[in-house]
Design a protein around this motif. Structure first.
Motif, PDB file in Angstrom:
ATOM      1  N   ALA A 136      49.832  10.599  97.670  1.00 19.24           N
ATOM      2  CA  ALA A 136      48.515  10.232  97.142  1.00 19.24           C
ATOM      3  C   ALA A 136      48.508   8.720  96.987  1.00 19.24           C
ATOM      4  CB  ALA A 136      48.263  10.911  95.805  1.00 19.24           C
ATOM      5  N   SER A 137      47.809   8.066  97.862  1.00 13.64           N
ATOM      6  CA  SER A 137      47.738   6.609  97.840  1.00 13.64           C
ATOM      7  C   SER A 137      46.278   6.197  97.733  1.00 13.64           C
ATOM      8  CB  SER A 137      48.369   6.044  99.112  1.00 13.64           C
ATOM      9  OG  SER A 137      48.336   4.644  99.084  1.00 13.64           O
ATOM     10  N   TYR A 138      45.950   5.543  96.643  1.00 12.20           N
ATOM     11  CA  TYR A 138      44.587   5.074  96.395  1.00 12.20           C
ATOM     12  C   TYR A 138      44.596   3.556  96.336  1.00 12.20           C
ATOM     13  CZ  TYR A 138      42.945   9.751  95.113  1.00 12.20           C
ATOM     14  OH  TYR A 138      42.588  11.068  95.130  1.00 12.20           O
ATOM     15  N   SER A 139      43.591   2.946  96.940  1.00  6.12           N
ATOM     16  CA  SER A 139      43.431   1.493  96.859  1.00  6.12           C
ATOM     17  C   SER A 139      42.012   1.192  96.396  1.00  6.12           C
ATOM     18  CB  SER A 139      43.727   0.836  98.210  1.00  6.12           C
ATOM     19  OG  SER A 139      42.832   1.318  99.192  1.00  6.12           O
ATOM     20  N   ASN A 140      41.799  -0.036  95.990  1.00  6.76           N
ATOM     21  CA  ASN A 140      40.472  -0.509  95.567  1.00  6.76           C
ATOM     22  C   ASN A 140      39.851   0.333  94.456  1.00  6.76           C
ATOM     23  OD1 ASN A 140      40.425  -2.655  97.483  1.00  6.76           O
ATOM     24  ND2 ASN A 140      40.050  -1.126  99.055  1.00  6.76           N
ATOM     25  N   ILE A 141      40.647   0.724  93.463  1.00  2.28           N
ATOM     26  CA  ILE A 141      40.113   1.449  92.312  1.00  2.28           C
ATOM     27  C   ILE A 141      39.506   0.407  91.375  1.00  2.28           C
ATOM     28  CG2 ILE A 141      40.648   2.957  90.367  1.00  2.28           C
ATOM     29  CD1 ILE A 141      43.189   3.829  91.972  1.00  2.28           C
ATOM     30  N   PRO A 142      38.163   0.421  91.218  1.00  2.00           N
ATOM     31  CA  PRO A 142      37.521  -0.620  90.402  1.00  2.00           C
ATOM     32  C   PRO A 142      37.553  -0.288  88.904  1.00  2.00           C
ATOM     33  CG  PRO A 142      35.861   0.783  91.395  1.00  2.00           C
ATOM     34  CD  PRO A 142      37.192   1.289  91.887  1.00  2.00           C
TER      35      PRO A 142
END
Length: 170
Positions: A136-142
């Motif tokens: 589970a790789s998430y990027s750009n979580i504001p």
């Protein structure tokens, strides 16, 4: 005499445990964005007070997080540290304004969509990421910040703090 099937099964089991323990330690969290300087308007008339609550842009902080595979979760937590001066009447909060981007099918991100008060020195859970048979790789979580408690009763000075984010296993 050595039972070859038991020997092979035992070694495979040990290898799986070693790989699983290595994957469990591979949680990562990257924090980006810019410093937030709150602009507080001047009071021009006696008896008035400040608005009291101020918000940053909706993407003031950008997080990227990874959680290894095999039905595991990662907990993103936060706290703040006075840097060097802070007033305990000021309340700093954060909320996640989006999920960011991921290519993981079946993974999820939950929590943190309403303002959570950030405590000093002790971590509080902000949100969770769950991996299901994939990284589970998430990027750009504001992340948006909120400052409340601003009042004319506080001593006039510059207040600074630093938010510390961590990721850990559940």
């Amino acid at each position: 005499m050595i039972d070859l099937k038991k020997f092979i099964a035992k070694n495979i089991f040990i290898a799986i445990l070693v790989v699983f323990s290595q994957l469990q330690s591979q949680r990562t969290l990257t924090v980006g964005g810019t410093n937030w300087t709150v602009t507080i308007p001047s009071i021009t008339e006696a008896g008035n007070n400040y608005a009291g609550t101020y918000e940053s842009s909706t993407n003031q902080i950008i997080l990227a997080a990874s959680v290894p595979l095999l039905l595991t979760s990662g907990k993103v937590s936060m706290h703040y540290v006075a840097n060097p001066t802070w007033n305990s009447n000021l309340i700093l909060s954060a909320r996640r304004t989006g999920d960011g981007t991921t290519t993981c099918v079946g993974c999820s991100i939950s929590g943190g969509t309403t303002y959570t008060v950030i405590p000093p020195t002790t971590d509080i859970e902000f949100f969770r990421i769950t991996a299901v048979l994939a990284l589970a790789s998430y990027s750009n979580i504001p992340v948006q910040l909120q400052l409340s408690g601003v009042s004319v009763t506080l001593p006039a000075t510059s207040y600074n703090s630093q938010i510390v984010f961590t990721i850990s296993a559940l």
